[in-house]
Design a protein around this motif. Structure first.
Motif, PDB file in Angstrom:
ATOM      1  N   ILE A 170       8.164   1.710   5.401  1.00 36.53           N
ATOM      2  CA  ILE A 170       7.993   0.139   5.527  1.00 36.53           C
ATOM      3  C   ILE A 170       7.573  -0.700   4.350  1.00 36.53           C
ATOM      4  N   ARG A 171       6.694  -0.190   3.791  1.00 37.78           N
ATOM      5  CA  ARG A 171       6.329  -0.922   2.480  1.00 37.78           C
ATOM      6  C   ARG A 171       7.304  -0.810   1.472  1.00 37.78           C
ATOM      7  N   ASP A 172       8.147   0.323   1.266  1.00 36.90           N
ATOM      8  CA  ASP A 172       9.001   0.145   0.037  1.00 36.90           C
ATOM      9  C   ASP A 172      10.372  -0.688   0.546  1.00 36.90           C
ATOM     10  N   PHE A 173      10.463  -0.683   1.943  1.00 41.76           N
ATOM     11  CA  PHE A 173      11.618  -1.117   2.366  1.00 41.76           C
ATOM     12  C   PHE A 173      11.713  -2.660   2.388  1.00 41.76           C
ATOM     13  N   ASN A 174      10.617  -3.468   2.201  1.00 41.45           N
ATOM     14  CA  ASN A 174      10.376  -4.858   2.319  1.00 41.45           C
ATOM     15  C   ASN A 174      11.464  -5.472   1.185  1.00 41.45           C
ATOM     16  N   PRO A 175      11.623  -5.080   0.158  1.00 44.71           N
ATOM     17  CA  PRO A 175      12.239  -5.947  -0.867  1.00 44.71           C
ATOM     18  C   PRO A 175      13.632  -6.060  -0.409  1.00 44.71           C
ATOM     19  N   ARG A 176      14.221  -4.473   0.167  1.00 42.19           N
ATOM     20  CA  ARG A 176      15.415  -4.729   0.756  1.00 42.19           C
ATOM     21  C   ARG A 176      15.857  -5.647   1.864  1.00 42.19           C
TER      22      ARG A 176
ATOM     23  N   ASP B  59       2.820  -2.772   6.487  1.00 43.39           N
ATOM     24  CA  ASP B  59       2.583  -1.280   6.580  1.00 43.39           C
ATOM     25  C   ASP B  59       1.091  -0.994   6.653  1.00 43.39           C
ATOM     26  N   LYS B  60       0.287  -2.034   7.565  1.00 40.18           N
ATOM     27  CA  LYS B  60      -1.200  -1.794   7.997  1.00 40.18           C
ATOM     28  C   LYS B  60      -0.799  -0.600   9.174  1.00 40.18           C
ATOM     29  N   PRO B  61      -2.038   0.313   8.957  1.00 40.75           N
ATOM     30  CA  PRO B  61      -1.831   1.543   9.976  1.00 40.75           C
ATOM     31  C   PRO B  61      -2.281   0.958  11.525  1.00 40.75           C
ATOM     32  N   VAL B  62      -3.007   0.061  11.509  1.00 39.44           N
ATOM     33  CA  VAL B  62      -3.536  -0.487  12.680  1.00 39.44           C
ATOM     34  C   VAL B  62      -2.802  -1.946  12.903  1.00 39.44           C
ATOM     35  N   GLY B  63      -2.079  -2.396  13.735  1.00 39.31           N
ATOM     36  CA  GLY B  63      -1.810  -3.922  13.746  1.00 39.31           C
ATOM     37  C   GLY B  63      -0.566  -4.320  12.799  1.00 39.31           C
ATOM     38  N   GLY B  64      -0.056  -3.507  12.370  1.00 45.76           N
ATOM     39  CA  GLY B  64       1.213  -3.593  11.568  1.00 45.76           C
ATOM     40  C   GLY B  64       2.451  -3.461  12.408  1.00 45.76           C
ATOM     41  N   SER B  65       3.665  -3.050  11.710  1.00 48.39           N
ATOM     42  CA  SER B  65       4.904  -2.849  12.075  1.00 48.39           C
ATOM     43  C   SER B  65       4.902  -1.570  12.925  1.00 48.39           C
TER      44      SER B  65
ATOM     45  N   GLU C 259      13.915   9.041  -5.226  1.00 52.24           N
ATOM     46  CA  GLU C 259      15.267   8.870  -6.176  1.00 52.24           C
ATOM     47  C   GLU C 259      15.870   9.929  -6.526  1.00 52.24           C
ATOM     48  N   PHE C 260      15.218  11.375  -6.116  1.00 53.21           N
ATOM     49  CA  PHE C 260      16.114  12.438  -6.600  1.00 53.21           C
ATOM     50  C   PHE C 260      16.620  13.214  -5.001  1.00 53.21           C
ATOM     51  N   GLY C 261      16.585  12.132  -4.099  1.00 51.99           N
ATOM     52  CA  GLY C 261      17.099  12.789  -2.971  1.00 51.99           C
ATOM     53  C   GLY C 261      16.270  13.438  -1.601  1.00 51.99           C
ATOM     54  N   VAL C 262      14.746  13.184  -2.097  1.00 49.21           N
ATOM     55  CA  VAL C 262      13.858  13.429  -0.940  1.00 49.21           C
ATOM     56  C   VAL C 262      13.756  12.723  -0.181  1.00 49.21           C
ATOM     57  N   GLY C 263      13.635  12.612   1.180  1.00 44.88           N
ATOM     58  CA  GLY C 263      13.399  11.444   2.028  1.00 44.88           C
ATOM     59  C   GLY C 263      12.205  11.314   2.349  1.00 44.88           C
TER      60      GLY C 263
ATOM     61  N   GLU D 174       0.337  13.139   8.298  1.00 42.18           N
ATOM     62  CA  GLU D 174       1.097  13.576   7.233  1.00 42.18           C
ATOM     63  C   GLU D 174       2.654  13.557   7.296  1.00 42.18           C
ATOM     64  N   CYS D 175       3.123  13.705   8.558  1.00 41.46           N
ATOM     65  CA  CYS D 175       4.665  13.994   8.677  1.00 41.46           C
ATOM     66  C   CYS D 175       5.101  12.797   9.376  1.00 41.46           C
ATOM     67  N   VAL D 176       4.411  11.956   9.937  1.00 41.43           N
ATOM     68  CA  VAL D 176       4.948  10.733  10.572  1.00 41.43           C
ATOM     69  C   VAL D 176       4.429   9.546  10.321  1.00 41.43           C
ATOM     70  N   ARG D 177       3.083   9.275  10.668  1.00 47.48           N
ATOM     71  CA  ARG D 177       2.501   8.151  10.108  1.00 47.48           C
ATOM     72  C   ARG D 177       2.748   7.649   8.930  1.00 47.48           C
ATOM     73  N   ASP D 178       2.136   8.495   7.870  1.00 45.18           N
ATOM     74  CA  ASP D 178       1.967   8.028   6.536  1.00 45.18           C
ATOM     75  C   ASP D 178       3.495   7.883   5.863  1.00 45.18           C
ATOM     76  N   PRO D 179       4.430   8.811   6.038  1.00 40.12           N
ATOM     77  CA  PRO D 179       5.828   8.332   5.692  1.00 40.12           C
ATOM     78  C   PRO D 179       6.442   7.193   6.363  1.00 40.12           C
TER      79      PRO D 179
END
Length: 233
Positions: A50-56, A68-74, A5-9, A40-45
């Motif tokens: 994906i999880r946070d974008f769903n409402p949008r 946002d399932k780690p296996v079998g998800g998007s 919310e403070f600009g960190v992606g 830490e830098c690719v998968r989890d972010p």
């Protein structure tokens, strides 16, 4: 999420640095030693996005969502399928995710797509390499509904951001009029569009809002393809 919310992606310099280094060291030993960096830098972010974008995404179409399932998800797996490829490097030097229709498991449907790669960040939408039956269905709908297709794909705002892509036939497919006003579009083997972004945009705190704007802009295109396949949008 507070930081964002403070600009960190979601993504960072480390995301793209990991892929650049992987491209130079695409082997199992290197990846094993750097797997935690990938998580830490690719998968989890990406999974968090994906999880946070769903409402949008649901505000664009309630029939689309991401998992946002780690296996079998998007999120696509980083491991390459090398069985039928001359390129035997074991890992993809990019990350991508599909946001799918609620009926996608039951039948073919267009997808929204996000691609993260050094020097090649883009959003996409549509149907890539559909089976012949599905392709014929879209072509027939296109031939019978040309005006709406023109309104969607020739829209000025849409054309500023998106480009039609994919492969095409050299000749009009059998059963279609070669003199049809949309003959060139009927020749398409893929019905996809893509919109380029930058690494800086992908790393910004405003990336989800930008992603929403691009997906919304492609909404008419996705709605058209869903209509062609008798799907709700």
């Amino acid at each position: 999420r507070l930081l964002r919310e403070f600009g960190v992606g979601y993504f960072s310099d480390q995301t793209f640095r990991f892929f650049r280094e992987l491209e130079a060291n695409n082997n199992r030993d290197w990846f094993k030693a750097n797997k935690q960096r990938y998580l830490e830098c690719v998968r989890d972010p990406f999974l968090a996005l994906i999880r946070d974008f769903n409402p949008r995404l649901q505000s664009i179409s309630r029939y689309y969502s991401g998992s946002d399932k780690p296996v079998g998800g998007s999120l696509f797996r980083i491991y390459r399928d090398t069985r039928f490829s001359k390129d035997k490097t074991p890992y993809k030097c990019w990350a991508g995710a599909r946001f799918t229709h609620l009926e996608a498991k039951a039948r073919p449907a267009p997808v929204y797509y996000l691609h993260i790669q050094p020097g090649e960040v883009f959003v996409g939408a549509g149907i890539w390499h559909p089976e012949s039956r599905v392709l014929s269905q879209v072509r027939t709908f296109l031939a019978n509904n040309p005006q709406t297709w023109l309104e969607v794909t020739r829209d000025k705002a849409f054309k500023r951001q998106f480009r039609l892509g994919g492969d095409s036939l050299k000749r009009t497919p059998r059963g279609f009029d070669p003199d049809h006003p949309l003959a060139e579009d009927i020749k398409r083997k893929d019905f996809v569009v893509a919109s380029k972004l930058t690494e800086q945009q992908a790393m910004s705190g405003g990336f989800p809002a930008l992603l929403e704007r691009r997906f919304r802009l492609a909404g008419g295109f996705m709605d058209y393809l869903c209509a062609a396949l008798d799907l709700e949008f």
